[in-house]
Design a protein around this motif. Structure first.
Motif, short mmCIF file in Angstrom:
data_model
loop_
_atom_site.label_atom_id
_atom_site.label_comp_id
_atom_site.label_asym_id
_atom_site.label_seq_id
_atom_site.Cartn_x
_atom_site.Cartn_y
_atom_site.Cartn_z
N LEU A 203 -56.24 35.45 114.58
CA LEU A 203 -55.93 35.53 116.01
C LEU A 203 -54.43 35.39 116.18
CD1 LEU A 203 -58.68 33.24 117.61
CD2 LEU A 203 -58.70 35.73 117.45
N ARG A 204 -53.88 36.11 117.16
CA ARG A 204 -52.46 35.95 117.48
C ARG A 204 -52.33 34.87 118.56
NH1 ARG A 204 -48.09 39.75 116.88
NH2 ARG A 204 -49.49 41.54 116.95
N ARG A 205 -51.66 33.80 118.20
CA ARG A 205 -51.46 32.70 119.13
C ARG A 205 -49.98 32.39 119.21
NH1 ARG A 205 -56.45 29.27 116.47
NH2 ARG A 205 -58.11 30.02 117.87
N ASN A 206 -49.47 32.38 120.44
CA ASN A 206 -48.04 32.14 120.67
C ASN A 206 -47.17 33.10 119.85
OD1 ASN A 206 -48.62 29.90 122.38
ND2 ASN A 206 -48.93 28.63 120.56
N GLY A 207 -47.64 34.33 119.76
CA GLY A 207 -46.88 35.36 119.06
C GLY A 207 -47.01 35.35 117.56
N GLU A 208 -47.80 34.44 117.01
CA GLU A 208 -47.94 34.34 115.55
C GLU A 208 -49.41 34.54 115.16
OE1 GLU A 208 -45.44 33.94 113.46
OE2 GLU A 208 -43.96 33.80 115.09
N TRP A 209 -49.62 35.21 114.01
CA TRP A 209 -50.96 35.38 113.49
C TRP A 209 -51.41 34.09 112.82
CZ3 TRP A 209 -54.02 39.09 114.97
CH2 TRP A 209 -53.50 40.33 115.31
N GLN A 210 -52.64 33.68 113.12
CA GLN A 210 -53.21 32.47 112.52
C GLN A 210 -54.59 32.80 111.97
OE1 GLN A 210 -53.23 29.21 115.28
NE2 GLN A 210 -51.05 29.41 115.78
N VAL A 212 -58.36 32.33 111.03
CA VAL A 212 -59.46 31.61 111.67
C VAL A 212 -60.75 31.98 110.95
CG1 VAL A 212 -58.33 31.53 113.93
CG2 VAL A 212 -59.85 33.45 113.36
N SER A 213 -61.82 31.31 111.30
CA SER A 213 -63.12 31.63 110.73
C SER A 213 -63.71 32.85 111.45
CB SER A 213 -64.07 30.44 110.88
OG SER A 213 -64.38 30.24 112.26
N TRP A 214 -64.74 33.44 110.84
CA TRP A 214 -65.43 34.53 111.51
C TRP A 214 -66.06 34.06 112.82
CZ3 TRP A 214 -65.25 39.58 111.33
CH2 TRP A 214 -64.78 40.22 110.19
N ASP A 215 -66.63 32.87 112.81
CA ASP A 215 -67.23 32.37 114.04
C ASP A 215 -66.21 32.28 115.17
OD1 ASP A 215 -69.77 32.12 113.03
OD2 ASP A 215 -69.52 30.04 112.41
N ASP A 216 -65.03 31.77 114.83
CA ASP A 216 -63.99 31.65 115.87
C ASP A 216 -63.54 33.01 116.36
OD1 ASP A 216 -64.08 28.91 115.73
OD2 ASP A 216 -62.32 28.72 114.42
N ALA A 217 -63.34 33.95 115.44
CA ALA A 217 -62.87 35.28 115.83
C ALA A 217 -63.90 36.00 116.68
CB ALA A 217 -62.55 36.10 114.57
N LEU A 218 -65.16 35.97 116.26
CA LEU A 218 -66.20 36.66 117.01
C LEU A 218 -66.45 36.01 118.36
CD1 LEU A 218 -68.66 37.33 114.05
CD2 LEU A 218 -67.26 39.04 115.24
N ASP A 219 -66.43 34.67 118.41
CA ASP A 219 -66.60 34.00 119.70
C ASP A 219 -65.46 34.35 120.66
OD1 ASP A 219 -68.93 32.78 118.94
OD2 ASP A 219 -68.00 30.89 118.35
N PHE A 220 -64.25 34.40 120.13
CA PHE A 220 -63.09 34.76 120.96
C PHE A 220 -63.26 36.17 121.54
CE2 PHE A 220 -58.98 36.84 121.43
CZ PHE A 220 -58.30 35.94 122.23
N ILE A 221 -63.60 37.13 120.67
CA ILE A 221 -63.76 38.52 121.13
C ILE A 221 -64.88 38.62 122.15
CG2 ILE A 221 -64.37 40.86 120.42
CD1 ILE A 221 -63.14 40.20 117.67
N LEU A 554 -56.47 43.06 125.55
CA LEU A 554 -57.14 42.74 124.30
C LEU A 554 -57.09 43.95 123.37
CD1 LEU A 554 -59.01 40.83 122.59
CD2 LEU A 554 -60.95 41.93 123.76
N VAL A 555 -56.53 43.78 122.18
CA VAL A 555 -56.51 44.84 121.16
C VAL A 555 -57.13 44.26 119.89
CG1 VAL A 555 -55.10 46.37 119.77
CG2 VAL A 555 -54.46 45.92 122.15
N ILE A 556 -58.28 44.81 119.52
CA ILE A 556 -58.99 44.37 118.31
C ILE A 556 -58.71 45.40 117.22
CG2 ILE A 556 -61.23 43.75 117.34
CD1 ILE A 556 -62.21 43.59 120.34
N PHE A 569 -49.27 45.16 118.79
CA PHE A 569 -50.09 44.89 119.96
C PHE A 569 -51.36 44.08 119.67
CE2 PHE A 569 -48.12 49.13 120.41
CZ PHE A 569 -47.25 48.85 121.44
N GLY A 570 -51.65 43.82 118.42
CA GLY A 570 -52.93 43.21 118.07
C GLY A 570 -53.13 41.84 118.68
N THR A 571 -54.36 41.60 119.14
CA THR A 571 -54.78 40.28 119.60
C THR A 571 -55.64 39.60 118.55
OG1 THR A 571 -54.93 41.27 121.82
CG2 THR A 571 -55.78 39.03 121.55
N VAL A 572 -56.52 40.39 117.95
CA VAL A 572 -57.42 39.90 116.92
C VAL A 572 -57.38 40.88 115.74
CG1 VAL A 572 -59.76 39.08 116.42
CG2 VAL A 572 -58.95 39.17 118.78
#
Length: 819
Positions: A203-210, A212-221, A554-556, A569-572
């Motif tokens: 996930l991109r947070r505060n302009g930086e890629w971090q 995360v787990s699949w659960d976190d990424a899928l829940d976010f999307i 949102l850009v996946i 432009f990526g968000t996830v």
């Protein structure tokens, strides 16, 4: 008659001949590689290599893939013959005679300078290891058959792995490629294990890629998509399928868009390449795909190549075309550049970019004026002839030759070849489709085939050479806003899909990719999910793309690497498995459905696209219809909804090379379409296509005309090929310019130049070549940092919105030292 091949005298003669050959053969080679064919033969006859040294042998350490050890050469001349008779490159030659006989390149001091295209065929034919793959381990026991991931030819290849990594690829003896591969398919596989491959969700947070787990990424999307649907409606989301993904994955992508999200906003990269071909063929003939198969190349008496450069962009098919011409087939090439096949052509029509429609209308006018028509075919299968004849008379060659940039006599000569050397087979590429009149240009080709009767028979037809491995399949699976799986119109097949899927289809008309970009610019599209597709880098007019995509909420991005879309432009980011790491099918240019098979497991947390789509469907509380255990189960659902593919079971695909339509499991497949009737009916209507010039024209400020395309050693955005040693074979995109233009501008070969258009600027190294005509330029678009699409315009095909990549007015200057 009785023929004996192993009598004592013959065996003694063989042993004597082997002893003579082995007199100068290195014994250490036999010990090191006993499985080589020649080494086995020496062992079988008890012959010992003597190892006498030889001098003045060819040496070359410069090639990244092909190794040379000519002290092992036994002058069998297999390399010479296979280079001539399969690839048609004529690199190897036999020099001198008697004891001084040597095999070496004939046109340069090294393989590459001698014209080698790195196909590896000579390595396959060499029985001793005098020519060898530098990276390929020789003693590999297990190989996995799969389908190449590069162009749309669909070559079959055998792949081996070690310690979870692909280590070697060799061509398969299969009807598609007949034991041949190009440099990309055979050697450019190391991208799969590149150090910068992304293997965990981010996930991109505060302009930086971090990470995360699949659960976190899928829940976010899922949370973001729910919010967008609630606030702006489902049509504020777009989904883009992928030519890199399998048929099964593209089927799930469009099903997800329509069933889970509730939108017809689904498209794929076919939009920017061959949707004009599909539209033209479907409109006029009823099926939006190639009419004939590659095997028909050997049946054709004439070949018409239009805006396509197969020896570079589809090399295995290009080699077959070249061999057909060398055996006597007539060849007409329509291309602004003097390509390799144009140099072999009976007629080369170097049309001015943007003038395809008047040129092909002129060819049609010639057929009618010179009475070169197939009257039996016209009477039985064609309608609208009288109106068309009256219309096209205004395009007589003498009237349009000047604006097209070709001689009227050459137009007439080309028309005569196409109409009289029958059957005549037409191939076309992006030089036909990526224009303001791309769809209409393909329709003018179909007119020629109808007038001359070059449809519905072997060795004929209208055949788009698809640029990417599964671009045919991605669109065919329904990644298109107006059609469902099997290119079935929503209004016709919708009720059947609703019954199968257990839901109502979206009522609103979907947006295609270019309409999505426009909607994003206007603030109406909020989210975009793209997998296996670098949208930002690939679209024409970078400035417009940047403005539009910057407004998305949102850009996946789902891919192997952080591509330009993700970086800007990526968000996830969701890490996907490559084609080496999953099961499924691809669909090639001539309508074959072919298997891909997992060679190695996906790295770390990467998963196949079909798994990711299903996982997200479950997160959005829609597991029903997305609970497949494997791609085979997905494909079985595809077959129930696509009547023309119903007979293409995995069992049959495993053992047969089948072309759709194949409506049941007893059907033999359909290599040639339209034999007795067209899919749209008994007859097809000729199309009166008037010329509409592009607004992108040269003037005093922008005096040069730029066209863009691919090159042999690289592919599209360079995501795969530039992460392999192919980067050493061609390190950069170049701006190709004629010697006359370079002299006039005072520019030198190799120096950097600024290229300016009305839309942007980029800097490219200059390559001076007589392949391009004075006043015209050519550039490939494989290096992301050079971003050639900063130059291209917003002009689009009038019917399907494909960008006009092939015509851009520019001016060029020497790059300033201050940047």
């Amino acid at each position: 008659m009785q023929v004996r091949t192993h009598t004592p005298k013959l065996e003694a003669l063989r042993r004597t001949n082997l002893e003579l050959i082995a007199e100068h053969y290195p014994p250490q080679a036999v010990l090191a590689e006993p499985e080589r064919a020649f080494h086995r033969l020496l062992g079988q006859y008890g012959v010992v290599a003597a190892g006498a040294t030889r001098e003045c042998l060819f040496q070359d350490e410069t090639h990244p893939y092909l190794g040379v050890a000519m002290d092992r050469c036994i002058h069998c001349n297999r390399c010479v013959r296979i280079c001539e008779e399969l690839q048609g490159q004529f690199v190897w030659e036999v020099w001198n005679r008697g004891e001084d006989t040597r095999v070496a390149p004939g046109k340069g001091p090294t393989l590459l300078e001698g014209g080698c295209v790195s196909c590896g065929a000579c390595v396959d034919s060499c029985p001793t290891g005098a020519l060898f793959d530098k990276r390929g381990p020789e003693a590999i026991e297990y190989w996995t058959r799969t389908t190449c991931v590069y162009c749309g030819v669909g070559c079959q290849m055998d792949v081996s792995s070690r310690d979870g990594k692909v280590v070697a690829v060799r061509p398969a003896n299969h009807p598609t490629n007949r034991g041949h591969l190009c440099v990309k398919g055979r050697y450019a596989f190391e991208f799969n294990h590149a150090p910068d491959r992304i293997t965990t969700p981010m996930l991109r947070r505060n302009g930086e890629w971090q990470a995360v787990s699949w659960d976190d990424a899928l829940d976010f999307i899922a949370g973001r998509l729910r919010d967008i649907v609630a606030r702006d409606g489902p049509d504020a989301i777009g989904v883009l399928g992928s030519a890199r993904a399998s048929n099964e994955e593209n089927y799930l992508a469009q099903k997800f868009a329509r069933v889970v999200l509730g939108t017809n906003n689904v498209d794929c990269c076919a939009r920017v390449c061959h949707t004009p071909s599909a539209k033209a063929l479907k409109t006029m003939l009823g099926t939006g795909a190639a009419t004939n198969c590659f095997d028909d190349i050997e049946h054709a008496h004439a070949l018409l190549l239009c805006g396509v450069n197969p020896t570079e962009n589809h090399p295995v098919v290009g080699a077959r075309i070249k061999q057909a011409v060398l055996r006597g087939a007539k060849l007409v090439v329509v291309d602004p550049r003097c390509t390799e096949l144009a140099q072999l052509a009976d007629v080369h029509l170097a049309v001015k970019p943007g003038y395809n429609v008047p040129l092909f209308n002129a060819l049609a006018a010639t057929l009618i004026e010179e009475d070169l028509l197939d009257y039996a075919f016209l009477t039985e299968r064609v309608s609208g002839f009288d109106d068309f004849a009256a219309f096209v008379a205004e395009y007589a060659p003498e009237r349009v030759a000047g604006e097209c940039g070709v001689a009227a006599a050459d137009i007439r000569a080309a028309a005569r070849i196409y109409a009289t050397a029958k059957p005549a087979m037409c191939f076309h590429g992006l030089g036909m489709t990526e224009h303001l009149q791309g769809t209409e240009g393909v329709m003018t080709l179909i007119n020629l085939a109808l007038l001359s009767g070059n449809l519905g028979k072997p060795g004929a037809g209208i055949n788009p050479l698809r640029g990417q491995n599964n671009v045919q399949g991605s669109a065919q699976m329904g990644c298109d806003p107006a059609t469902l799986t099997g290119s079935q119109l929503i209004k016709d097949a919708g009720p059947r899909f609703e019954a199968a899927w257990g839901c109502k289809l979206p009522a609103t008309h979907g947006m295609d990719l270019l309409q999505m970009i426009d909607a994003a610019r206007d603030g109406n599209l909020k989210a975009l999910w793209a997998f296996g597709y670098d949208v930002y880098l690939s679209l024409a007019n970078e400035a417009a793309s940047r403005t539009a995509m910057a407004k998305l909420d949102l850009v996946i991005v789902q891919d192997l690497f952080l591509n330009e879309t993700a970086c800007a432009f990526g968000t996830v980011f969701l890490p996907a498995a490559s084609f080496f790491e999953k099961e499924g099918t691809f669909m090639n240019s001539d309508r074959r459905v072919q298997r891909i098979r997992a060679v190695v497991p996906p790295p770390s947390d990467a998963w196949p696209d079909w798994w990711i789509i299903q996982a997200l469907a479950a997160r959005l509380d829609h597991p029903q219809g997305f609970c497949f255990d494997n791609p085979r189960a997905i494909w079985d659902e595809v077959r129930t909804l696509w009547p023309d593919g119903a007979g293409l079971s995995y069992e049959r695909i495993e053992r047969e090379s089948l072309h759709w339509p194949c409506p049941d499991e007893h059907h033999p497949g359909t290599p040639v379409l339209h034999r007795e009737r067209f899919s749209a009916g008994k007859t097809a209507a000729l199309a009166c296509i008037d010329f509409v010039p592009t607004p992108e024209t040269i003037d005093d400020d922008y005096p040069l005309l730029l066209t863009t395309g691919r090159t042999l050693y690289h592919f599209n955005a360079g995501t795969m090929s530039y992460r392999t040693p192919n980067a050493a074979l061609r390190s950069s995109d170049t701006l190709d310019m004629s010697p006359g233009d370079a002299a006039r501008l005072g520019l030198a070969d190799g120096e950097p130049v600024h290229v300016h258009s009305r839309h942007g600027m980029t800097t490219l190294p200059l390559r001076i070549t007589d392949v391009v005509r004075t006043g015209q330029l050519f550039a490939s678009f494989h290096r992301p940092e050079l971003f050639v699409n900063r130059l291209t315009s917003l002009v689009r095909d009038r019917q399907v919105h494909t960008p006009e990549y092939k015509v851009t007015a520019v001016w060029v200057e020497r790059a300033r030292s201050d940047g």
